[in-house]
Structures are given as structure tokens and as C-alpha cells.
Design an enzyme around this catalytic site. Sequence first.
Site, PDB file in Angstrom:
ATOM      1  N   GLU A 278     -64.915 106.336 -56.704  1.00  0.00           N
ATOM      2  CA  GLU A 278     -65.114 105.253 -57.676  1.00  0.00           C
ATOM      3  C   GLU A 278     -66.336 105.583 -58.527  1.00  0.00           C
ATOM      4  OE1 GLU A 278     -65.680 101.247 -56.166  1.00  0.00           O
ATOM      5  OE2 GLU A 278     -65.979 100.446 -58.192  1.00  0.00           O
ATOM      6  N   ASN A 335     -64.173 101.031 -63.351  1.00  0.00           N
ATOM      7  CA  ASN A 335     -64.151  99.566 -63.395  1.00  0.00           C
ATOM      8  C   ASN A 335     -63.950  99.065 -64.814  1.00  0.00           C
ATOM      9  OD1 ASN A 335     -65.058  98.474 -60.600  1.00  0.00           O
ATOM     10  ND2 ASN A 335     -66.353 100.256 -61.010  1.00  0.00           N
ATOM     11  N   GLU A 367     -59.889  99.619 -62.116  1.00  0.00           N
ATOM     12  CA  GLU A 367     -60.157  98.486 -61.232  1.00  0.00           C
ATOM     13  C   GLU A 367     -60.403  97.236 -62.071  1.00  0.00           C
ATOM     14  OE1 GLU A 367     -63.094  99.140 -58.217  1.00  0.00           O
ATOM     15  OE2 GLU A 367     -62.142 100.981 -57.512  1.00  0.00           O
ATOM     16  N   ASP A 397     -59.857  94.565 -57.715  1.00  0.00           N
ATOM     17  CA  ASP A 397     -61.189  94.707 -57.122  1.00  0.00           C
ATOM     18  C   ASP A 397     -61.635  93.374 -56.511  1.00  0.00           C
ATOM     19  OD1 ASP A 397     -63.519  95.963 -56.528  1.00  0.00           O
ATOM     20  OD2 ASP A 397     -64.166  96.268 -58.598  1.00  0.00           O
ATOM     21  N   GLU A 454     -63.917  97.572 -48.861  1.00  0.00           N
ATOM     22  CA  GLU A 454     -65.125  97.909 -49.632  1.00  0.00           C
ATOM     23  C   GLU A 454     -66.385  97.598 -48.843  1.00  0.00           C
ATOM     24  OE1 GLU A 454     -65.046  97.125 -54.139  1.00  0.00           O
ATOM     25  OE2 GLU A 454     -64.903  95.183 -53.177  1.00  0.00           O
TER      26      GLU A 454
END
Length: 535
Positions: A278, A335, A367, A397, A454
Amino acid sequence: MPKRLAAIPTVISAALVAGGTAVLVAAAVGTHRWPLPTVLTAVAALVGGLVMWWRGTRARLEAVVLSSLPSPPALAAPLDELSGLLHRQAITAELARATETGPGSLLIIDIDRFRDLNQYLGHACADDVLRQLGSRLARSAGPGERLGRLGADEFALVTPNSAPAEALATARRVRDLVEVPFQVGGGDLVRLDLSVGIVSWDQNPPRVDQLLSQAHEARRLARAQGLPMQRWDPDRDSMATRRLALADALRRSVRREELQLYYQPKVHLGTGEVVGVEALARWQHEGEMISPELFVSMAEEAGLIASLTRGLLDQALGQVARWDAQGLRLSVSVNLSPRNLLDPALPRRVSQLLERHGIAPRRLVLEITETTLMPDRTRSGEVLERLRASGVRLSIDDYGTGNAALNYLRDFSVDELKLDRSYVAAMVSDERTFAIVASTVAMGRRLGLDVVAEGVERIEEVDALIRCGCEIIQGYLVCPPVPPAELTAWLRDNARSSRADPPSPNGPRLTDGAAGPGGIGGLGGLVGRGPAQPR
Ligand code: C2E
Ligand code: CA
Ligand code: CA
């Protein structure tokens, strides 16, 4: 009518009454013999005079009665039509009164991203949310507190005769009012965030307009800092200057592409494989790391989010291409901010960047957080569909913290759920959370999705996740987000293989409860081997 003219009917009616009465009295006592027509004329004069006198009196009486009633302007409600609370002028007048009676505070309460709410839900539903918030605020207001709506999504609460120290407690009470989501129209649940600006005065209050602008400034700062509330700092100029300077610096840094990406691996528990990384943005300004939550929200407010995201996508895909060249095949997650999804140019831009760097769309995961609601039928829905059609993968997310997750799952094909860290941390000691995680993992499997846990920090969490059947983890326990060169070194040291393509349905899977601690062993020593300091 001039006064003298207005008196004429009274004079005439008095003369008629007097004349008529005199003739009748004279006729009755018989001093003179009056002819009948004269007597009739006198009767008519007397009756006419009496009627005129009565009419005049009634008009005067009416005037007196009417003038004792509140006049129409005073009757016009000091209330805001939509919320039923005091309107702007009325609450401002209350504020002025409160400053005369002693120390007190003013809170300005504003809904975050109300514009988006209007856009996603439509005006009618957004108005409904305003009404509901207004009535929650009204129900919670203490005795003597005055509540009004200043306009749009902005409410004001005046707390007269209170010590400035009490204002923060009041602001917290206000913030807690939105913990329970709001239900609108078709049953959609809407979660609101509020920003509260607080200003307090003591014996020498500033003017009302100054108090209002100080509270506004504090509210703006709260939002820019991503805080639920902020007090007015008497050093106002320096506050405002700091904010503007930071936004300016961000604008420059975005233009010069100075923001950096750090990368954090996602690891498959069964195989120890790195299934992707990520990309997380970092901004260093004057030697200080500014939190991404702060600068992302500043970028949204300043209209910079499209160029910021574009620059970061370019950087991430460039890095993946460099890793490819070094023989490390990785997929990358980037993201998106909710506002990115309102940009119809995004899908095309993503495709162009993928092409430029020679990366297959399946190796990019976007995400999307589900904290901002996004019912279907919206522009963001179309953008998501087009992204999806172009072959990039989508991930939800912070799964479990927003309102719209199930809507997403029903309406869009997504590829991944990222279970929010709050669930991961709590599932170790809380059976109910454990059950929620286990059923989320089962649901993910039925829908053919990856479920990623996460923020995994402790080995007990890994153990609980394995018992739930969750296979992919990301967190400090494995490796914090690090600059690309450090990740390259880490990958070379630790990873046995990496998986750039989506997991195959027949790929290695842990079965519920079957993996046991052996699953952790499957990490091949990855756990706990990341650079020590989280970044
Ligand atoms: P996120 O997307 O949920 O990212 C995960 C956050 O958790 C990151 O915070 C990461 O550093 C942190 N984290 C990772 N492992 C652990 C752990 O084991 N424990 C704990 N407590 N935290 C862990 P970070 O980098 O500060 O980013 C915060 C948020 O800022 C991100 O949350 C994301 O919403 C946003 N953000 C970051 N980069 C970008 C970006 O490029 N674009 C957009 N739109 N938002 C970004
Ligand atoms: Ca994320
Ligand atoms: Ca997250």
C-alpha cells in the site's frame, strides 16, 4: 388622516345629539308647541348623532384594543423555518444579551462535507438531516442555553453565565450527539462529523460580530487540523496566517511533486507471500512530518486533491515499474479520497498512467474509504464503474467504520475489504467483535473477495485472525510504511515470493480454525522483522 379632520365627525355627532335633545326636551315640557315635522327632524338628528358617536367610539375602541396586541412584525416568528430553531438575527440578539449578563461562550457547529451530502443525497434528504440534527441539539441544550441556525449547515449555541472552562465539555456533548447515525429517506444511514469552533468571553466581551468571526476562525482551524473542536486562540492573526501558509506550502509541494510515498506490505499468512504494497503519502514541511489526514483534508478544501492524487498515482506506478526492472513483481494499492470519485476525468487519467508505465490494470488497487456515504445512483458510482471496467481492482478501506459498506458490496464489484484496525485490536478480547470479523471473512469468501486485516500489531491478533480464517494482514507487526529503498531491502531479506496478480481462487487458503499456530509459522519469519519504528 390629520387630527383636526379626524375630530369633525365627533363635533358633528355632538351637535346633532345636543340639538335633537334640546328640541325634544322643549317639546316635552311644553314651553313651546313644536310642529310634528320639527320633532321628527329632532328625533332623526338625535338618532343620527348617537349612531355617529357610537361609530366613532367603536373605531377608537378598536384602535385601542388593536394597539394593545403585538403588532404583526413582532408576531413574525424569530424562528428558522427549516429547523424551528432561532434564526440568525434572533440568535445574534441572544448572543448580544448574553455578553451583557456576564461570562459565557459561543459554539459554532458545522457539518463536515455537507456539500457532498447535498450532492449524494439530494436537497430534501440533506434538509432532513439538518432538521434531525437541529432537534438533537435542541434536546440536549441545557437550561438557559440558546440555540439557533446561522444558515446552511451552521448552528450556533450560546451558553450565557457559564465559565469559559465549561465550553469544552459542552462541545464534547455536542460532538457525542452524532455518534448515532441519522436515518434518511429510503432508510440510508448517514454518519455526520461535526467541527465545532468555540469562543469564550469574560467580563469584557468583544463585540458580537468579533465573537462570531472568532468562533468561525476556530471552527475552520478545527476542520483543517482534522479535529472535532477547536477553541479560539486570542492570537488570531497568527493562527490564520499559519493555516494559510500551510495551505500555500502544500500547493507548492503538490505542484513540484515533493510529496513522497512510503510503502507497507500486505502479507499472506499461509504462504508468507507479499501480496501487494500500500502506498501511503508523506509530506515533510519545514523539517516536520505533517499527518496525511491533515494534508489530505487540506488538499480537498483547497481544490488540490485531483492533482495530488494524480502525482501520487504517477509516482506509485513508476515505482512498481522500477521494482519490475529489479525482478520484484508487486501490485500497488493507492488511496483515493472520496472527492476523487466525483472527478469524471479520473478513470481516463488512471488508464493513461498505467499505459505510460507499462503496468497491467490488475496490478493497481484503488482503496476507497466507506466513511463518506456514497449511495449508488451518483456520479461517484459512475466513476467507480468506469474504473472497474478498465480492469483496475477496487478495495473498501476502513471496512466496518462507515455506513455504506453493504451498499458498495451490493452495487459494485469490489475485490478487497480492508478490515479496520479497531476490529483487529478488539477481536482478541471481545467475542462479539470476533464473531463479526469471522462472519465478514466468510462473507468476503462467498463474494470472492480478499479480506485484509489492517493495523496488525500483536501476535495475539494474528492468532485470532487465523482462527477466523483471515489470510492477509498488514501492520507494524510485519512492517511499517517505509520509503521504497527500505522496502526493497526488506523484500530481499524477507520475502520468499511476491504476488503481483490477483489471488487465484485455488490459491492457498487457510480453513477456519485449521491453520492454528502453524499459520503464523507460514509467515516464514516475516512477523516482527520490519524496521522497528512505525512511520
Ligand atoms: P489508511 O488508508 O487506513 O492507512 C493505514 C494507516 O494505518 C496508515 O496511516 C498507516 O501508517 C497506519 N498503520 C499501518 N500499520 C499500522 C499498525 O500496525 N498500527 C497502527 N496503529 N497504524 C498502522 P497514515 O500513513 O498516517 O495514513 C493515514 C490515512 O491518511 C490513511 O489511512 C489514508 O486514509 C490517508 N492517506 C494516506 N496516504 C494517502 C493518499 O495518498 N491519498 C489519500 N487520499 N489518502 C491518504
Ligand atoms: Ca488505505
Ligand atoms: Ca484503512
